[in-house]
Design an enzyme around this catalytic site. Sequence first.
Site, short mmCIF file in Angstrom:
data_model
loop_
_atom_site.label_atom_id
_atom_site.label_comp_id
_atom_site.label_asym_id
_atom_site.label_seq_id
_atom_site.Cartn_x
_atom_site.Cartn_y
_atom_site.Cartn_z
N SER A 46 0.86 -1.18 0.00
CA SER A 46 0.00 0.00 0.00
C SER A 46 0.89 1.23 0.00
CB SER A 46 -0.94 -0.02 1.21
OG SER A 46 -1.87 1.04 1.09
N TYR A 88 -4.46 7.25 -7.32
CA TYR A 88 -3.44 6.41 -6.69
C TYR A 88 -3.78 6.17 -5.22
CZ TYR A 88 1.06 4.83 -4.94
OH TYR A 88 2.05 4.09 -4.34
N LYS A 92 -4.77 2.60 -3.25
CA LYS A 92 -4.04 2.10 -2.09
C LYS A 92 -4.96 1.92 -0.88
CE LYS A 92 -0.17 1.52 -4.08
NZ LYS A 92 0.40 0.17 -4.20
#
Length: 146
Positions: A46, A88, A92
């Site tokens: 992550s 993004y 995550k």
Amino acid sequence: MLTAQGLDLQFGTNVLGHLFFTELLLPALTKSSEHNKVPARVINTSSRMHTSLSAPLSGVDLVTVKGGPERDLWVKKAGKLGAPLGLYGQSKFIIISVSNYWAKRYPDVLVSCAVNPGGSKSDIARHQPRWKQRIVNFNQYPTPCI
């Protein structure tokens, strides 16, 4: 950017890739866990960027996952910097949720966790202008080779 299937590229790579790979390995992980009498381990990568969006408070904006006019409007509204960072960070956040799902779904078979590897230099900014690549890599560490 979108995958060949019309999904957000970061979602496809960071979420679906992890999810399907784990799903494919699940029979082998189960067998290993039974044989060794120890749960197998699944570690998802992550990032602290999951905190850069409001997803923990308002949920994931599903409009962003599939390409189309609604997503295009979201990307335009988020802007050239906000859209890539938001997508993004959202991917995550979702992989943390997927990791937690595996841990709860198979508690006797898997130890599943998501980790933040820290600031690692990579090609993540390869499609960005050179000046943005320099900013991204400024305080990063070389990616370890194993």
